[in-house]
Design an enzyme around this catalytic site. Structure first.
Site, PDB file in Angstrom:
ATOM      1  N   GLU B  55       0.867  -1.173   0.000  1.00  0.00           N
ATOM      2  CA  GLU B  55       0.000   0.000   0.000  1.00  0.00           C
ATOM      3  C   GLU B  55       0.905   1.225   0.000  1.00  0.00           C
ATOM      4  OE1 GLU B  55      -2.535   0.363   3.421  1.00  0.00           O
ATOM      5  OE2 GLU B  55      -3.488   2.170   2.676  1.00  0.00           O
ATOM      6  N   ASP B  66      -5.289   9.728   9.387  1.00  0.00           N
ATOM      7  CA  ASP B  66      -4.006   9.233   9.875  1.00  0.00           C
ATOM      8  C   ASP B  66      -3.666   9.750  11.256  1.00  0.00           C
ATOM      9  OD1 ASP B  66      -2.925   7.464   7.862  1.00  0.00           O
ATOM     10  OD2 ASP B  66      -2.981   9.211   6.547  1.00  0.00           O
TER      11      ASP B  66
END
Lengths: 386, 266
Positions: B55, B66
């Site tokens: 990824e 995040d």
């Protein structure tokens, strides 16, 4: 069809992590039910009257009118409890959170006015309150940090990026993703994923509803112009909303021109009108580079120091219903001092942007300026600039 | 929809999931962190260490999904001058070794233009796309563009996703479903085993494509537990990004770590 607008023309939407989508649906459902509930509305109206001090006056500012050469009315949101329009939204959303059984409140703040308003509403309703605030804003808005802490809120410093409102909002959203079961996010402006832009507008619309009735009573006519400053744009959309269908009334949003209309030196995404982009969950006018990286904004006023804008403003601009323009740091500072001396009102630096434009020559007889907040919080910043 | 195009990325991903007889290991890396040159070596180390897919994160100024480690890495990558163009080029090199799934925030896709972005990915041999801030309701345009370009648009599901919604997301999935293990942002967590079973079972019931679990998996033991819970793939992010940030020789450090994760899944 959605119960509240998700899109304003092409703008708006829900660009958020999947974890939040059920919470947004829950919020929208609760909001629609609450807004239709006479009991909720009566409790909100009662608090706005007795706790906030509404209706706020519509004041004919005589000396400013003389300077401007027209009748200039100030919608005195600076006289609200906590000193700005932000409390209208914070009280409404805190009531909603309580109704939803969410006992923990988070908020972002730039100038600190929304943080103080949220901390105040949480004290009133006995809710836990965490306010995210950029380290740079903590520095330039120290009195508001002290007020929030006195009110029992915990102020969480955000040290990322330019350490201002954009990063504070991002951090609040990250907290919400993590604690969504127990927590309601009281967003402070008419930005964010649906249903927030419509929800915040409806809670701030009281400004315009009152102003429209007041001007009709005082003048027997509608104003030629309604002028408000625009960061995210909640005081502006609140005062604009009831006038949108009055085609004779010009709606003018004043953005932060900052130091110059160059990348990184202003806070005027609606004025510079670049490609639309996604920030904090909705598609709207955004300051960004070629790749799509969000740019830092700049404004002397922490409340306008934001690279995004409410999606409904972008739509009103595109359809030609509202006009957006800028006033610079220097002009805002000059007007801050001038209005204080002329009228005995210390306006917030945000508000000083709108006032500056209102004092320029124009083909208008009657103006309403949203005096969105008072400027006590800005004294250190302004005197430091002397 | 061009069915010939549609199969390209999705087929590469399907082969990577099917080839192992065990859960696939999909380490995450931040493209351009700490700089482009080191990042290219990190990518090689992921492939050498036994990654089945990678990824590849594209740095973004405002990464809402995040946690602090990946956020800081993205900020550092941008400061070091990383561009979407360079990260795409890194993806092209890496895609010669293992299938690559790009992790890109919505505004980078919108800024480039949906079709052009999907074509860029395909042109660089990248197989799939994850957009963490593009829920089902906003995804039609991107999915159409990805289908036309042969890129698999991978959706996310979360512990908060209700059944009926999970079924609609599962039906829209291309390549695999990314099951977020916990409500929250990316980042390592101490104990997760209890939640794996529930989210994996619900996601697998909702889709015909493989289900990979991510968010919070920082040790080989947790990776193993995710696999034991039935996950078809395990995504490891912050632990590896932290290693890149902290190690004197990032490539060597992540090589060893990826190998340990791969070993745990055998």
């Amino acid at each position: 069809m959605s119960a509240v607008e998700h899109r304003f023309g092409p703008y708006g939407g829900q660009y958020v992590p999947e974890t939040l989508m059920p919470a947004l649906a829950e919020l929208e459902e609760a909001w629609v039910a609450a807004w239709a509930d006479a009991g909720f509305r009566a409790e909100l109206d009662g608090l706005l009257r007795d706790f906030v001090g509404r209706p706020s006056p519509l004041y004919l500012a005589h000396r400013l009118s003389e300077v401007a050469g027209r009748r200039l009315y100030l919608k005195r949101e600076d006289l609200n409890h906590t000193g700005a329009h932000k409390i209208n939204n914070a009280i409404g959303q805190a009531l909603l959170a309580r109704r939803m059984g969410k006992r923990r409140i988070i908020a972002e703040t730039g100038a600190g006015q929304h943080g103080v308003a949220t901390a105040t509403a949480c004290a009133l309703m006995d809710l836990e309150c965490v306010v995210y605030m950029g380290v740079e804003d903590i520095r330039r808005q120290a009195p508001n940090v002290q007020r929030m802490e006195l009110l029992g809120a915990s102020v969480s410093p955000v040290d990322a990026g330019a350490r201002t409102l954009k990063e504070a909002a991002s951090e609040a959203i990250r907290d919400w993703v993590t604690n969504v079961d127990t927590t309601h996010y009281i967003i402070g402006s008419a930005v964010g994923p649906a249903p927030y832009p419509a929800l915040v507008r409806d809670l701030q619309r009281v400004i315009g509803d009152e102003a429209r009735a007041q001007i009709l009573e005082r003048e027997g006519r509608l104003p030629d112009r309604v002028i408000a400053c625009v960061g995210g744009g909640s005081n502006a959309i609140g005062i604009f909303a009831p006038f949108v269908n009055d085609e004779s009334v010009a709606l003018i949003g004043v953005e932060a021109g900052g130091e110059a209309l160059e990348p990184g030196r202003h806070g005027a995404p609606l004025t510079v009108a670049g490609r639309p982009g996604v920030l904090h969950g909705s598609l709207s006018a955004v300051l960004q580079d070629e790749m799509g990286q969000i740019l830092e904004a700049h404004s002397i006023s922490a409340g306008l120091d934001y690279p995004g804008s409410g999606p409904e403003h972008a739509h009103l601009r595109d359809i030609g219903r509202a006009t957006y323009l800028t006033v610079s740091d220097t002009e805002a500072l000059e007007t801050f001092r001038r209005v204080t001396r002329l009228e005995g009102i210390i306006p917030a630096l945000e508000t000083a942007h709108a006032l500056h434009h209102a004092l320029q020559p124009a083909d208008s007889e009657v103006d309403i300026v949203c005096c969105s907040g008072r400027g006590d919080k800005d004294l250190a910043e302004v005197l430091g600039q002397a | 929809m061009s069915s010939a195009g549609l199969t390209t990325g999705a087929q590469a991903i399907a082969a990577a999931f099917a080839g192992q007889g065990r859960a696939a290991l999909m380490p995450y890396m931040m493209g351009g962190f700490p700089d482009m040159q080191t990042s290219r070596r990190v990518a090689e180390a992921y492939a050498d260490g036994g990654a089945d897919l990678v990824e590849l994160g594209f740095p973004f100024s405002d990464p809402l999904a995040d946690g602090p480690v990946v956020h800081a890495a993205g900020t550092a990558a941008l400061r070091a001058g990383a561009t979407t163009h360079e990260v795409l080029a890194l993806g092209r090199a890496l895609a010669e070794r293992v299938p690559v799934v790009a992790m890109v925030y919505a505004n980078l896709v919108i800024a480039r233009g949906l079709e052009r972005f999907a074509d860029d990915l395909a042109g660089h041999g990248i197989s799939g796309l994850i957009v963490p801030d593009l829920p089902l309701e906003e995804s039609d345009g991107v999915r159409t563009a990805c289908d036309a370009a042969g890129i698999a648009l991978v959706p996310l599901v979360a512990p908060t996703t209700p059944e009926e919604r999970m079924a609609r997301i599962g039906a829209s999935a291309r390549g695999f479903v990314y099951a977020v293990s916990v409500a929250g942002t990316t980042g390592e967590r101490a104990a997760l085993s209890e939640v794996f079973g529930d989210i994996v079972a619900r996601a697998k019931a909702a889709t015909e494509v493989p289900v990979a679990v991510g968010f919070g998996i920082g040790t080989p033991e947790l990776a193993r537990e995710a696999a034991d819970a039935g996950a078809d793939g395990v995504i490891v992010g912050s632990r590896l990004v932290r290693a890149v940030a902290e190690a004197e020789d990032p490539a060597a450090a992540v090589h060893e770590l990826v190998a340990r994760f791969a070993q745990a899944l055998k």
